[in-house]
Design an enzyme around this catalytic site. Structure first.
Site, PDB file in Angstrom:
ATOM      1  N   LYS A 107      17.042   3.793   2.354  1.00  0.00           N
ATOM      2  CA  LYS A 107      17.647   3.719   3.682  1.00  0.00           C
ATOM      3  C   LYS A 107      18.809   2.719   3.609  1.00  0.00           C
ATOM      4  CE  LYS A 107      14.278   3.456   6.910  1.00  0.00           C
ATOM      5  NZ  LYS A 107      13.589   2.920   8.122  1.00  0.00           N
ATOM      6  N   ASP A 143      14.378  -0.474   2.404  1.00  0.00           N
ATOM      7  CA  ASP A 143      14.919  -0.605   3.751  1.00  0.00           C
ATOM      8  C   ASP A 143      15.920  -1.754   3.725  1.00  0.00           C
ATOM      9  OD1 ASP A 143      15.216  -1.106   6.541  1.00  0.00           O
ATOM     10  OD2 ASP A 143      13.260  -0.247   6.941  1.00  0.00           O
ATOM     11  N   GLU A 180       8.299   2.367  -5.875  1.00  0.00           N
ATOM     12  CA  GLU A 180       8.281   1.877  -4.494  1.00  0.00           C
ATOM     13  C   GLU A 180       8.411   3.046  -3.523  1.00  0.00           C
ATOM     14  OE1 GLU A 180       7.230  -0.037  -2.462  1.00  0.00           O
ATOM     15  OE2 GLU A 180       8.604  -1.636  -1.955  1.00  0.00           O
ATOM     16  N   ASP A 181       7.851   2.881  -2.338  1.00  0.00           N
ATOM     17  CA  ASP A 181       7.916   3.944  -1.339  1.00  0.00           C
ATOM     18  C   ASP A 181       9.281   4.009  -0.663  1.00  0.00           C
ATOM     19  OD1 ASP A 181       7.499   1.551   0.014  1.00  0.00           O
ATOM     20  OD2 ASP A 181       5.943   2.323   1.331  1.00  0.00           O
ATOM     21  N   VAL A 235       9.959   6.041   9.347  1.00  0.00           N
ATOM     22  CA  VAL A 235       9.278   7.203   8.793  1.00  0.00           C
ATOM     23  C   VAL A 235       7.832   6.892   8.434  1.00  0.00           C
ATOM     24  CG1 VAL A 235      11.341   8.400   7.978  1.00  0.00           C
ATOM     25  CG2 VAL A 235      10.263   6.688   6.513  1.00  0.00           C
ATOM     26  N   LYS A 247       0.810  -1.187   0.000  1.00  0.00           N
ATOM     27  CA  LYS A 247       0.000   0.000   0.000  1.00  0.00           C
ATOM     28  C   LYS A 247       0.861   1.261   0.000  1.00  0.00           C
ATOM     29  CE  LYS A 247      -3.658  -1.983   2.817  1.00  0.00           C
ATOM     30  NZ  LYS A 247      -4.357  -1.857   4.110  1.00  0.00           N
ATOM     31  N   GLY A 248       2.074   1.156   0.487  1.00  0.00           N
ATOM     32  CA  GLY A 248       2.888   2.337   0.752  1.00  0.00           C
ATOM     33  C   GLY A 248       3.145   3.256  -0.417  1.00  0.00           C
TER      34      GLY A 248
END
Length: 182
Positions: A136, A108, A104-105, A158, A48-49
């Site tokens: 990140k 990580d 993509e959001d 975040v 969903k991000g």
């Protein structure tokens, strides 16, 4: 969650709405410049991000493009990835005649996006690129790098601009650090 608790968890804004808009313009121009051969473009949002990012980025893309959605999950009600990537919704169209751009959001650990990219690459698109809002690198556990990252951030948890904590905060127009201590 009441309004005060909601507001108190926003530690500080780290990327403003205006900064995001400026980078979106650059990213739209980048996509326009990469895909000039007339081959269809498919922008794939990992839900969903990244839904907010996809909605905004496609408005800055001036070449014809289609959109598609996938859902992959690796965070389960917390701030740490459990290391298991599960595809919960797949694309409905075949991609072998498309330039595919995964939107993509955040990258990580890299596990989720690495797995999704491998899966899509195996479907033989004309090309496959990854564009992420946030990177990140300090958290990376697999060797994976986006072709284009709008912002590189330190190891903060975040929220905002589609990113959530337990489904809250996606509606914020900026990126903020979530206060895990309060």
């Amino acid at each position: 969650m009441d309004k005060n608790e909601y507001q108190n968890k926003i530690k500080r804004i780290i990327i403003s709405e205006e900064q995001i808009k400026e980078k979106l313009k650059e990213a739209g121009k980048l996509i326009d410049g990469l895909y000039t051969d007339g081959t269809p473009i498919l922008l794939v949002s990992i839900l969903k991000g990244s839904f907010v990012f996809l909605a905004d980025i496609c408005r800055y893309v001036n070449v014809p493009c289609e959109i598609g959605f996938m859902a992959a999950k690796s965070y389960y009600n917390g701030t740490e990835s459990n290391g298991v990537v599960k595809i919960t919704m797949d694309l409905t169209q075949k991609i072998e005649n498309y330039h595919v751009v995964i939107i993509e959001d955040i990258i990580d650990t890299g596990r989720t996006l690495s797995d999704v990219a491998k899966m899509l690459k195996a479907r033989n698109p004309v090309s496959l690129h990854v564009m992420t809002l946030l990177d990140k690198p300090e958290r990376r556990l697999v060797d994976f790098k986006a072709d284009y990252s709008l912002f590189t951030i330190p190891d903060y948890f975040v929220i905002g601009y589609g990113l959530d904590f337990n489904e809250y905060y996606r509606n914020l127009p900026y990126i903020a650090e979530y206060d895990e201590g309060k």
